[in-house]
Write an enzyme that holds these catalytic residues in place. Structure first.
Site, PDB file in Angstrom:
ATOM      1  N   ASP A  73      38.145   1.356 -40.037  1.00  0.00           N
ATOM      2  CA  ASP A  73      37.922   2.672 -39.252  1.00  0.00           C
ATOM      3  C   ASP A  73      38.094   2.148 -37.764  1.00  0.00           C
ATOM      4  O   ASP A  73      38.109   1.140 -37.608  1.00  0.00           O
ATOM      5  CB  ASP A  73      36.548   3.208 -39.421  1.00  0.00           C
ATOM      6  CG  ASP A  73      36.363   4.419 -38.791  1.00  0.00           C
ATOM      7  OD1 ASP A  73      37.284   5.159 -38.344  1.00  0.00           O
ATOM      8  OD2 ASP A  73      35.149   4.508 -38.019  1.00  0.00           O
ATOM      9  N   ASP A  93      33.360   7.952 -43.485  1.00  0.00           N
ATOM     10  CA  ASP A  93      33.962   6.672 -44.464  1.00  0.00           C
ATOM     11  C   ASP A  93      33.435   6.767 -45.731  1.00  0.00           C
ATOM     12  O   ASP A  93      33.630   5.895 -46.412  1.00  0.00           O
ATOM     13  CB  ASP A  93      33.945   5.475 -43.511  1.00  0.00           C
ATOM     14  CG  ASP A  93      34.470   5.550 -42.170  1.00  0.00           C
ATOM     15  OD1 ASP A  93      35.638   6.485 -42.102  1.00  0.00           O
ATOM     16  OD2 ASP A  93      33.851   5.109 -41.258  1.00  0.00           O
ATOM     17  N   ASP A 138      31.567   2.859 -40.221  1.00  0.00           N
ATOM     18  CA  ASP A 138      30.316   2.935 -39.462  1.00  0.00           C
ATOM     19  C   ASP A 138      29.526   4.061 -40.317  1.00  0.00           C
ATOM     20  O   ASP A 138      28.734   4.899 -39.764  1.00  0.00           O
ATOM     21  CB  ASP A 138      30.368   3.386 -38.205  1.00  0.00           C
ATOM     22  CG  ASP A 138      31.169   4.483 -37.535  1.00  0.00           C
ATOM     23  OD1 ASP A 138      32.081   4.946 -38.626  1.00  0.00           O
ATOM     24  OD2 ASP A 138      31.090   4.892 -36.504  1.00  0.00           O
TER      25      ASP A 138
END
Length: 1135
Positions: free
Chosen positions: A460, A826, A822
């Site tokens: 990410d 996700d 994080d």
């Protein structure tokens, strides 16, 4: 899932019970291992609707047996669940054949309840009864359920409890003992006792009991810990249809119950849709995201409700509501128990899917291979031992034949090492401890070995590769004529809607005077200088100041502006409605009011592309300006606003009504710095020949800039953008590739030069694609998808579902995929990846298998190094245990041939003092500091592994035969007494020579199979192992050269006085070590792997490797500046 119904047959049941008694429990044990056999033996097949038990088979082929349960329910009780189900269908759900007494037929599997629906002719999850609820249906439950409705629903849905089963020690002992591994242990110990190996059998029994005790304690401890984490029982307030409010236990909650959320907050015991008020929620337990999230009321439209689609309106089970505001917060229960988001995650821990990892599959096949070796040894021992039988037709119970049976069965216990399953996990246990000490926590230890085989890592961007916080770089106001100059400080903006929009368009809240919310929004508010206030108490004073509307928050301008007149931005502004940010919508909006009777304003904030699509017009040079900022790595947000109709009801106005026909305000430009560790980590992975890709929700040009900054792309690499569009009424689906630098305006000659030879001319290129193009590519160009995945480095504007889909598509190419994020958006990708790493301050989160306390990606190389170390350690231990078994196997067969065997204490010394001690400390070595470009092997049945074991076994046999023949050639050699069988003729010279050389071989094999560089630290770093190794080597040499008489008597060794012979044995052991070590070095350098290449070049079994080679031979791909339709697309075939 395949479901088959069966009914009990009484005579079959009793027949199986009698058979179980007569077989001394073997038949029940077999039924425990193979549930299907037990069902077929005791039951007859029938339709599932009439079944007593069900045989379930999941898509992995694993089978389960569950009981069908029944529950009496009231007539038409399921009709109360609401939704769109027809009355007849719901009635069929509970009514089977008994019209007088409706019965609910259901079963519970892995915590989930499945009910029989006659109209569908199948058992369906009970959640099917409310999965079609619309938002309007939920609002109909706002008045609450009656006690009768609630009771009826509880019978159907069951209790609201995530009940992690904690088995008693007696249950665990029975299950462990019935495990094939422990049954083999019991068989082995019994055999050794019968064979009069009392000391050895007793030691193994004690160690097995200790091992089982520790294992059961850990299993139960983990179950208790998980139960405490999963189970939540609290008191909640529910609203009844009569208008009263009642305090009930959370266990009694059912879908449709109306919850009253207290202002001080609550730990959510279920999933619930928020219908009124706002809630500040901490979701770190589920997502790993430590930033609290603002949840707002669900829109009252008629669309279908989905907890994932309406995440910003859903309070998830297990999350902590920190604060409720905006009037009385009301929520309707949508899911309970294991059907909640928390229940789903707990279920994934309790019942994990089998890991598709070749190493674990090969371990079972490896045991079968050793079983085959044991069979060969059994046949050989039968041939050798029956040669001494004068009368083979003697009764089976004759002593000689009984000895024959014992000897042959003993071979099986020697070849198949009982400690082999434990050896598979030893490396993982050591690695898990090292990871925990460095702040990386793991809830799925088997995945540590998988880390060693990761071939691609997805990252990410925001908060992972770049800093979580953003710094405001400046603001540009826009109009149809164009953009104004960049204003570096929003405080310098003239009073107007732009400044008001920056101050108001957020979801930041106050808690104890502290502002909580998204770091970006906190920075945005701070840059304006405006002050956030929230109402104290009931807030009626503030409400009356702003037209009587319920005020969520008030933004007050700084004192320098508050004296200005005639402008909204010079006065306090109240936020009365919030529509929170959604990753799929890429925007958020608010409704704001000035004091008095001023008209309401709607402010919109989001991605520039999305905001532009919702505005009537955008400034000239909009795309060029956006591209300029994004290509320099800035995070750009756009704002818009509009005046709302005075007749609009702000309490019920829909989001779609607000977010259209907006007036473009301008751009907020923020600098998102790359974390200093990111470039170093990416470079480390690149040098290790590991692909890295970025998956982000940000702008594609910003993502490309960050990819260059952190080293995913070099400054000389070319970027090719992939644009795919779906078909429409006016056009077909199309696919187009164009250069990033210069894009479609690049000169024709440079484009042709690049096209003619991307590889031949030494030009490296990377593809970049956004979420919309990725969706169109998957739907309309599936034949092109593998090639794009092979060369794409940047995936921008990707939604949470698309991130998960990307991980799965990469896995379809046989990649071992790692994902680092994080949390938050996700979560799906983290759980779908082979190795998911969540960067979170929480010690352990169920969002992913691994959780790192570090706020940067430095944990990724650490995980890979530990994974490789663990995998290599597991290989070494398995090879050592197998070679130890084969060494002892060879010793016993050679001694059988000369009509003797090892003694009780000899077995004990070899197995406990040598092998077990070495095996325990062998795996302590830590990982190497550098990542090697080559990944460690993952197959136990590969030619280098099996070939090395075969060659080492040959050297072991040669060493033992050499020792035996040298002994027999001595002048002072005295043959053993062949009239006495087995170990009864000890001590003798044959046994002493074999025992002495084999003792050295156990130590030799420990050194040979312990791998160091490039995956582990060198041997001398494992100080404990090295010390024990030297001590055992010295002890063996002392025992061979200068043995104590008492030790000789204990081990039943023949006293030898010839010092030259003793030194010859030591020299033979040294020669054996040297030959084995040289052989292992040659094998490590490709001695065996080069043999097949002499004949033909083998093709990789991994699809991505084959595709990479084929793409390298295709200089004309990708075709630049050509529009391709789905029917025209061609792909390089894989053969």
């Amino acid at each position: 899932m395949d479901v088959q119904g069966y009914r009990w047959v009484c005579w079959r049941v009793w027949l199986c019970r009698i058979g179980g008694l007569l077989s001394l429990g073997l038949i029940p044990v077999l039924f425990n291992w193979r549930p299907r056999l037990g069902v077929l033996a005791r039951c007859c097949s029938c339709p599932p609707a009439l079944a007593h038990i069900l045989l379930l088979r999941d898509h992995f082929g694993k089978q389960y047996v569950v009981d069908v349960l029944t529950e009496e329910v009231q007539e038409g009780s399921i009709d109360l669940t609401g939704g769109e189900m027809e009355a007849n269908e719901t009635r069929d759900t509970v009514r089977l054949h008994n019209k007088e007494k409706p019965l609910l037929r259901y079963y519970v599997f892995e915590g989930l309840r499945y009910v029989w629906t006659a109209k569908k002719g199948a058992f369906c999850r009970v959640s099917v009864l409310n999965e079609d609820w619309t938002c309007a249906d939920l609002y109909r439950f706002k008045d609450g359920l009656s006690c009768l409705e609630q009771s009826s629903r509880r019978k159907i849905y069951g209790t609201n409890l995530i009940d992690v089963p904690v088995k008693s020690y007696l249950q665990l002992i029975v299950e462990e003992v019935l495990n094939p591994f422990y049954l083999f242990q019991v068989f082995s110990i019994t055999l050794w006792l019968v064979d009069k190996y009392y000391y050895y059998a007793t030691c193994v029994l004690v160690i097995s009991i200790l091992s089982i005790s520790v294992s059961l304690y850990e299993i139960r401890k983990q179950s208790v810990t998980l139960r405490r984490m999963a189970q939540l029982i609290t008191k909640v307030t529910v609203r009844r249809s009569s208008g009263e409010e009642e305090c009930v236990s959370s266990v009694d909650l059912v879908p449709g119950d109306c919850l009253v959320i207290p202002e001080e907050g609550v730990q959510m015991p279920c999933d619930a849709a928020l219908l009124a008020g706002e809630c500040l929620v901490n979701e770190s337990m589920l997502t790993g995201e430590s930033v609290p999230v603002m949840k707002t009321a669900l829109p009252a439209g008629g669309g279908k409700y989905s907890s994932e689609a309406q995440r910003r309106h859903t309070l998830f089970c297990g999350t902590h509501v920190i604060q409720a505001k905006g009037g009385r917060a009301i929520a309707v229960v949508t899911s309970t128990g294991f059907f909640t988001a928390k229940g789903d995650l707990v279920s994934s821990i309790l019942y994990p899917q089998p890991i598709n990892f070749r190493f674990y599959k090969d371990a079972t096949k490896f045991l079968l291979f050793l079983g085959g070796v044991a069979l060969i040894g059994t046949i050989y021992s039968l041939v050798v031992l029956t040669r001494t039988n004068a009368s083979p037709i003697l009764s089976f119970f004759n002593a000689t034949w009984w000895e024959l049976v014992i000897r042959t069965l003993d071979i099986v216990t020697i070849v198949v090492p009982p400690a082999l399953p434990a050896a598979i996990t030893t490396g993982t246990i050591y690695a898990q401890g090292r990871l925990k000490r460095q702040g990386v926590f793991c809830i799925s230890p088997p995945r540590i070995n998988v880390c060693g085989k990761v071939s691609i890592f997805c990252f990410d961007k925001t908060g992972t590769l770049t800093e979580e916080g953003l710094d405001v770089w400046g603001v540009m106001e826009g109009s149809e004529a164009g953009f104004s100059d960049l204003v570096p400080d929003p405080k310098l903006l003239p009073p107007g809607p732009m400044q008001t929009g920056l101050a108001c368009c957020h979801t930041v809240a106050l808690l104890g005077g502290q502002s909580l919310g998204d770091p970006l929004e906190l920075k945005m508010i701070e840059s304006t200088g405006w002050i956030l206030e929230e109402s104290d108490g009931d807030g009626h004073v503030l409400d009356s100041q702003f037209g009587g509307y319920r005020v969520l928050a008030v933004m007050r301008p700084p004192a320098s502006q508050s004296h200005c007149e005639g402008n909204l931005s010079s006065k306090a502004v109240a936020i009365v409605r919030r529509f929170p940010f959604s990753s799929s919508l890429q925007r958020m909006s608010v409704v704001a009011l000035g004091p008095g009777a001023q008209p309401a304003l709607a402010f919109l904030k989001g991605s520039p592309e999305m905001v532009a699509s919702l505005c009537r017009s955008v400034p000239a040079q909009f795309s060029k300006t956006l591209r300029s900022f994004a290509s320099e790595g800035f995070r750009v947000l756009a704002l818009g606003y509009k005046h709302l109709d005075e007749r609009a009801d702000l309490r019920t106005i829909e989001r779609e009504e607000i977010e259209r026909d907006m007036q473009f305000l301008g751009l907020l430009v923020m600098k998102n710095l790359v974390k200093p560790e990111s470039a170093e980590v990416i470079n480390t992975l690149r040098l290790a020949h590991m692909r890295t890709v970025m998956v982000t929700g940000d702008n594609i040009l910003t993502a490309v800039n960050v990819a260059r900054s952190c080293g995913m792309m070099s400054s000389d690499d070319r970027v090719i953008f992939v644009n795919a569009s779906p078909h429409s009424a006016l056009s077909q689906a199309s696919l187009r590739f164009h250069l990033g630098e210069g894009g479609e305006n690049a000169s024709h000659s440079s484009t042709d030069g690049l096209t003619q030879g991307l590889y031949q001319n030494g030009v490296n290129y990377h593809l970049a694609i956004n979420g919309k193009s990725f969706a169109a590519l998957c739907d309309h160009f599936p034949e092109y998808l593998p090639k794009v995945l092979m060369r794409c480095t940047v995936y921008a504007r990707m939604g949470p579902e698309q991130k998960t889909q990307l991980v799965q598509e990469l896995q379809n190419l046989n990649y071992r995929v790692g994902m680092c994020g994080d949390g938050a958006n996700d979560c799906g990708a983290l759980r779908a990846a082979d190795v998911g790493v969540s960067l979170s301050e929480a010690e352990a989160s169920v969002a992913s298998p691994f959780t790192s306390k570090s706020d940067n990606i430095s944990c990724v190389p650490l995980l890979i190094r530990e994974g490789r170390c663990s995998l290599v350690t597991s290989f070494s231990l398995i090879r050592y245990m197998a070679l130890y078994s084969l060494t002892q196997f060879c010793s016993v067969l050679i001694l059988y041939t000369v009509k003797t065997n090892l003694g009780d204490f000899q077995f004990l010394f070899c197995d406990m003092a040598l092998v077990t001690l070495l095996a325990v400390v062998m795996g302590r070595g830590g990982p190497h500091e550098e990542l090697h470009p080559r990944r460690p092997p993952g197959s136990l049945l590969a030619l280098p592994v099996m070939g090395s074991m075969f060659l080492h076994t040959l050297l072991i046999i040669l060493g033992q035969l050499a020792a035996l023949f040298i002994t027999m050639s001595q002048d002072w050699f005295v043959p053993l007494n062949s009239t006495v069988p087995g170990a009864a003729n000890l001590p003798n010279l044959e046994d002493t020579s074999i025992f002495s050389i084999s003792g050295y071989q156990y130590i030799i094999m420990a050194v040979v199979v312990t791998k160091g560089y490039p995956y582990k630290k060198p041997l001398f770093y494992n100080v404990v192992f090295l010390v024990i190794l030297l001590v055992l080597l010295a002890f063996m040499t002392w025992m061979v050269v200068y043995p104590l008489p008492s030790l000789q008597r204990l081990l039943q060794l023949y006293p030898i006085s010839d010092m030259n012979f003793k030194l010859l044995l030591v020299a033979l052991a040294a020669l054996n070590f040297l030959s084995c070590f040289i052989l292992e070095v040659l094998i490590d350098n490709g001695l065996l792997t080069c043999l097949p290449r002499c004949h033909r070049k083998s093709q990789s079994k991994k699809q991505y490797k084959r595709l990479d080679i084929l793409l390298s031979d295709s200089p004309s791909w990708p075709p630049l500046n050509q529009s391709l339709s789905s029917t025209e697309c061609t792909v390089i075939g894989l053969s």
